[in-house]
Design an enzyme around this catalytic site. Structure first.
Site, PDB file in Angstrom:
ATOM      1  N   GLY A  30      45.080 -72.043  -4.702  1.00  0.00           N
ATOM      2  CA  GLY A  30      46.333 -71.816  -5.430  1.00  0.00           C
ATOM      3  C   GLY A  30      47.356 -72.895  -5.167  1.00  0.00           C
ATOM      4  O   GLY A  30      47.173 -73.781  -4.330  1.00  0.00           O
ATOM      5  N   GLY A  54      49.835 -74.437  -3.510  1.00  0.00           N
ATOM      6  CA  GLY A  54      50.507 -74.369  -2.218  1.00  0.00           C
ATOM      7  C   GLY A  54      51.722 -75.267  -2.163  1.00  0.00           C
ATOM      8  O   GLY A  54      52.592 -75.114  -1.314  1.00  0.00           O
ATOM      9  N   ARG A  92      42.174 -74.711 -14.065  1.00  0.00           N
ATOM     10  CA  ARG A  92      41.078 -75.461 -13.447  1.00  0.00           C
ATOM     11  C   ARG A  92      39.781 -74.660 -13.506  1.00  0.00           C
ATOM     12  O   ARG A  92      39.821 -73.434 -13.723  1.00  0.00           O
ATOM     13  CB  ARG A  92      41.412 -75.698 -11.961  1.00  0.00           C
ATOM     14  CG  ARG A  92      42.731 -76.391 -11.745  1.00  0.00           C
ATOM     15  CD  ARG A  92      43.468 -75.831 -10.526  1.00  0.00           C
ATOM     16  NE  ARG A  92      44.876 -76.256 -10.524  1.00  0.00           N
ATOM     17  CZ  ARG A  92      45.315 -77.350  -9.944  1.00  0.00           C
ATOM     18  NH1 ARG A  92      44.505 -78.099  -9.271  1.00  0.00           N
ATOM     19  NH2 ARG A  92      46.587 -77.703 -10.026  1.00  0.00           N
ATOM     20  N   GLY A 132      54.179 -77.281   1.890  1.00  0.00           N
ATOM     21  CA  GLY A 132      54.624 -77.237   0.494  1.00  0.00           C
ATOM     22  C   GLY A 132      55.263 -78.531   0.014  1.00  0.00           C
ATOM     23  O   GLY A 132      55.762 -78.608  -1.106  1.00  0.00           O
ATOM     24  N   ASP A 153      38.554 -77.228  -7.922  1.00  0.00           N
ATOM     25  CA  ASP A 153      39.977 -76.932  -8.120  1.00  0.00           C
ATOM     26  C   ASP A 153      40.734 -78.147  -8.660  1.00  0.00           C
ATOM     27  O   ASP A 153      41.915 -78.044  -8.969  1.00  0.00           O
ATOM     28  CB  ASP A 153      40.625 -76.442  -6.813  1.00  0.00           C
ATOM     29  CG  ASP A 153      40.383 -77.388  -5.655  1.00  0.00           C
ATOM     30  OD1 ASP A 153      39.207 -77.707  -5.403  1.00  0.00           O
ATOM     31  OD2 ASP A 153      41.356 -77.819  -5.018  1.00  0.00           O
ATOM     32  N   ASN A 154      40.059 -79.272  -8.756  1.00  0.00           N
ATOM     33  CA  ASN A 154      40.706 -80.461  -9.304  1.00  0.00           C
ATOM     34  C   ASN A 154      40.124 -80.851 -10.658  1.00  0.00           C
ATOM     35  O   ASN A 154      40.359 -81.954 -11.136  1.00  0.00           O
ATOM     36  CB  ASN A 154      40.573 -81.643  -8.334  1.00  0.00           C
ATOM     37  CG  ASN A 154      41.391 -81.428  -7.073  1.00  0.00           C
ATOM     38  OD1 ASN A 154      42.367 -80.677  -7.080  1.00  0.00           O
ATOM     39  ND2 ASN A 154      41.017 -82.079  -5.988  1.00  0.00           N
TER      40      ASN A 154
END
Ligand code: AMP
Ligand code: MG
Length: 520
Positions: free
Chosen positions: A105, A107, A198, A141, A267-268
């Site tokens: 997620g 971040g 994604r 973050g 995720d990319n």
């Protein structure tokens, strides 16, 4: 808005906020709450603008003057938000270097919402590095200045090179330090994308066996990116096929440019087919298909030549996630998914070869072209020729057809530009076969062919040593002029620019960058 434009239905369905200066639609926030977490703001000490992408802002219908105002900069830094914008952090999972992580997620990114650009396409704006979210795990973050400037230049250069990509709308300094072994200046990148959905977003719901969520996500992605799939008898299969095609074409473009993404985790990988997440990415200099720059990619999983197979690996994870939507019977679903995945290789090869043909000035496909390209690459590999410079050198008329005078001229060019002379002399064995093949193309003037080749073979790319130099100047001397120049040069990649010869040459031995870092 044009009929059938991406995201139309959802943009309308979302919650519309009318700001004084632009209209933001929050379509993703209209999805159920388990798709995201509200992101609260973390004020920073002194936000200041590094760069605003004025032309992109205008295309998006945003007022550049307002974005550059104190209120605009505060928004771009995630410091304060104009009334009515409620940022969210998106949930997703993903395979990182082959290992599944069920909860990643955003971040260190927050989604502000959608705008509709002047061509009617819906684009979303996200802030990367704007502070912790509910999905930050142990991260701070934040983003350091270096990776923000790197992503800004890389993504804008890729856009100028005609590669589907997320864009950089703005970069701001936060005025704060972030700690990455050493303290570094903090920054935020405002990023624009067709969407940030994604492969890992689908995996998030699939891993939880949340089939209702999976279906909602697929419907959202179809409406936004592949609306024609909604008309199909099998919309989810067509959606999968569309993503496969988009990725085959995207990775072919990377390969045609010598681009190495570096961290092709699921995720990319964006469902839209845009290049997403510029971390340790880099352009290859001397041609070697096993090139890896990323420091963390110890085994070369995401090496240059592995990119097509890694894309297929990621797409296979997408297909697995979509199985419950493809057919009621799992065996039927698997068969359909496998058939779709089987298309990838041929689609990639076709797109890759078409790109390589154009790079060597061919317009008509012949069966032997693959071997001609392969022989060129072999010679480039053997002699460590620079990828970008080689193709650019081949785009010179005098290299295409050396008459005696032209040969003399080549010598003269060679004397001025030893590297391009080296290209010509090194490829002496390959050139006759190429020239023979060019002769089969029919009546094309040398000038027209040179122009066509120069339009696909860039002179300037963001070379690693130039990127590193620009980052170190921005960090050490708070001098953004190297960033400005590199951006200006590489966003006009095909046009020779006076006084910029040093941007076209590969790194000299003492400048070579062996490793790149994610910088997270
Ligand atoms: P990336 O390597 O940038 O693709 O990030 C992988 C995951 O780590 C994503 O879920 C990011 O949101 C998260 N992440 C990376 N850097 C940070 C950070 N500084 N703080 C919080 N989360 C982060
Ligand atoms: Mg990422």
């Amino acid at each position: 808005m044009q009929p059938g434009s991406t995201g139309h239905a959802f943009a309308q369905a979302g919650i519309k906020r009318r700001m004084t200066h632009f209209t933001l639609t929050q379509s993703y926030a209209a999805l159920p709450e388990r798709f995201y977490a509200p992101a609260s703001l973390t004020p920073v000490s002194s936000p200041s603008l590094i760069k605003l992408n004025t032309s992109l802002a205008q295309t998006l219908g945003l007022d550049p003057a307002w974005l550059a105002s104190a209120e605009g900069i505060n928004m771009l830094a995630g410091h304060t938000m104009p009334e009515g914008i409620t940022p969210i952090a998106l949930a997703y999972a993903g395979h990182q270097f082959g290992h599944f992580v069920p909860q990643l997620g955003d971040g260190r990114a927050m989604l502000l919402g959608d705008v509709t650009d002047t061509s009617g396409h819906v684009r979303e704006i996200k802030l990367k590095g704007a502070g912790r979210t509910a999905l930050s795990r142990r991260g701070d973050g934040r983003a350091a200045l270096g990776p923000v400037l790197r992503e800004y230049v890389m993504s804008e250069a890729m856009a100028a090179l005609g590669v589907p990509t997320t864009r950089a709308l703005a970069a701001v300094r936060t005025g704060e330090r972030v700690y990455r072994e050493i303290p570094l200046p903090g920054a935020v990148l405002a990023r624009v994308a067709a969407s940030h959905i994604r492969v890992g977003t689908f995996q998030f719901f699939a891993a939880r066996e949340d089939h209702a969520g999976l279906r909602l996500l697929a419907d959202y992605a179809i409406a936004r990116h592949y609306p024609q799939a909604a008309q199909s008898a099998m919309p989810y299969l067509e959606f999968l096929e569309n993503v496969i095609t988009a990725q085959a074409q995207l990775v072919a473009k990377w390969m045609n440019l010598g681009f190495i993404h570096g961290v092709m985790n699921t995720d990319n990988m964006a469902i839209s087919g845009e290049t997403l997440d510029y971390g340790p990415c880099a352009f290859m200099e001397h041609y070697d298909h096993s090139t890896v720059f990323s420091y963390i990619d110890e085994r070369g999983r995401y090496a240059y030549a592995n990119q097509p197979s890694m894309a297929l690996w990621d797409l296979t994870r997408l297909a697995e996630a979509l199985l419950p939507l493809l057919a009621e019977e799992e065996t039927v679903a698997i068969e359909l998914a496998q058939k779709a995945l089987n298309q990838f290789e041929a689609q990639f090869q076709t797109a890759y070869l078409a790109g390589m043909r154009a790079k060597i000035g061919l317009t008509q496909p012949l069966a032997e072209d693959g071997a001609l390209v392969q022989n060129l690459l072999t010679a480039m590999h053997k002699n460590r020729l620079d990828f970008t410079q080689t193709f650019r050198t081949l785009s010179q008329t005098e290299v295409m057809q050396p008459t005696p005078e032209r040969a003399e001229h080549t010598q003269a060019v060679g004397a001025q530009l030893p590297a391009s002379h080296r290209v010509v002399s090194t490829l002496a064995e390959w050139l006759p076969a190429w020239r023979h093949r060019l002769a089969q193309e029919g009546a094309v003037t040398l000038a027209a062919r040179a122009a066509a080749m120069q339009a696909v073979n860039p002179l300037y790319i963001p070379r690693n040593h130039l990127v590193e130099d620009m980052i170190s100047k921005a960090i050490r001397q708070e001098d953004d002029s190297a960033f400005e120049t590199l951006l200006a040069v590489t966003t006009n990649p095909y046009q020779e620019q006076t006084g910029r010869a040093q941007y076209a040459r590969p790194a000299q031995p003492h400048e070579v960058v062996e490793h790149t870092f994610c910088g997270t």
